[in-house]
Design an enzyme around this catalytic site. Structure first.
Site, PDB file in Angstrom:
ATOM      1  N   ILE A  61       0.774  -1.447  -0.097  1.00 40.05           N
ATOM      2  CA  ILE A  61      -0.220   0.256  -0.021  1.00 40.05           C
ATOM      3  C   ILE A  61       0.565   1.099   0.395  1.00 40.05           C
ATOM      4  CG2 ILE A  61      -0.017  -0.321   2.767  1.00 40.05           C
ATOM      5  CD1 ILE A  61      -2.884   0.773   2.083  1.00 40.05           C
ATOM      6  N   CYS A  62       0.718   2.837  -0.440  1.00 42.28           N
ATOM      7  CA  CYS A  62       0.832   3.597  -0.462  1.00 42.28           C
ATOM      8  C   CYS A  62       2.176   3.643  -1.244  1.00 42.28           C
ATOM      9  CB  CYS A  62       1.130   3.898   1.151  1.00 42.28           C
ATOM     10  SG  CYS A  62       1.524   6.278   0.605  1.00 42.28           S
ATOM     11  N   HIS A  63       3.765   4.090   0.200  1.00 43.79           N
ATOM     12  CA  HIS A  63       4.755   3.621  -1.322  1.00 43.79           C
ATOM     13  C   HIS A  63       5.397   2.433  -1.371  1.00 43.79           C
ATOM     14  CE1 HIS A  63       4.168   7.989  -1.192  1.00 43.79           C
ATOM     15  NE2 HIS A  63       5.081   8.389  -1.867  1.00 43.79           N
ATOM     16  N   GLY A  64       4.391   1.295  -0.997  1.00 42.42           N
ATOM     17  CA  GLY A  64       5.755   0.197  -0.493  1.00 42.42           C
ATOM     18  C   GLY A  64       5.684  -0.457  -1.500  1.00 42.42           C
ATOM     19  N   TRP A  77       7.689   0.447  -3.852  1.00 44.09           N
ATOM     20  CA  TRP A  77       8.470   1.085  -4.459  1.00 44.09           C
ATOM     21  C   TRP A  77       9.422   0.085  -4.196  1.00 44.09           C
ATOM     22  CZ3 TRP A  77       9.846   5.780  -0.995  1.00 44.09           C
ATOM     23  CH2 TRP A  77       9.524   7.345  -1.533  1.00 44.09           C
TER      24      TRP A  77
END
Length: 193
Positions: A125-128, A130
């Site tokens: 989720i979110c910036h995970g 990356w």
């Protein structure tokens, strides 16, 4: 309650994690009976002055291990260097800035690459995402993430979708904290199926 009894979920944690994206899945999935392992990476500096032995700290100040939950009841902790893929059924990668720390650890990158290769459930989720981009595992995958990662996802070969949750095979992705209920329901559904 108990629909995930017998399942083990690793939630990967490093400094500057998005607090709710660690603790909401920890509580929600453990409520369903899953065993939770917080996979710890201490690489990188803490957001506040670093002291030896200081806990890993989230963006809003919550710590891992958390002082408000007893280890051994809802969760256990383990260094990512010690965590093995065969002891988990799913991996959750929360956002915040922690994924930037996680993707600097070659063992974590290889852990995720191997998880995707064997079709282990990987939810992020979110910036995970990356970490998924660094592991080079999203070519052709339908996915979402925090809005600012759209071009990163496309450059990594993913098919971008703007939705609260997207599941493509064994990869589940969500955009942000507001999507946590959908994110956790998708994880629960995938682990039940």
């Amino acid at each position: 309650m108990g629909t995930l009894k017998g399942k083990t979920v690793a939630i990967l944690v490093a400094n500057e994690f998005e607090d709710m994206e660690v603790f909401y899945p920890l509580l929600r999935l453990s409520e369903e009976g899953a065993k939770i392992i917080l996979g710890l990476v201490t690489l990188g500096a803490a957001p506040r002055p670093y002291l030896p032995g200081k806990p890993i700290t989230g963006r809003y100040g919550l710590t891992v291990p958390p002082p408000f939950l007893k280890e051994g009841y809802r969760y256990t902790t383990k260094s990512m260097a010690e965590l093995t893929l065969d002891e988990v059924d799913a991996v959750v990668i929360p956002g915040g800035f922690a994924p930037d720390v996680l993707r600097r650890d070659p063992k974590v990158v290889e852990f995720i690459r191997s998880a995707v290769a064997v079709k282990k459930l990987v939810a992020t989720i979110c910036h995970g995402p990356w970490l998924l981009f660094t592991a080079d595992v999203v070519q052709g995958v339908r996915m979402t993430a925090y809005a600012s990662l759209k071009s990163d996802a496309i450059h990594a070969g993913a098919k971008w979708v703007d939705a609260p949750v997207v599941r493509d095979g064994a990869i589940i992705t969500s955009r942000e904290v507001d999507d946590l209920p959908d994110f956790c329901q998708a994880i629960i559904g995938a682990l039940q199926g």
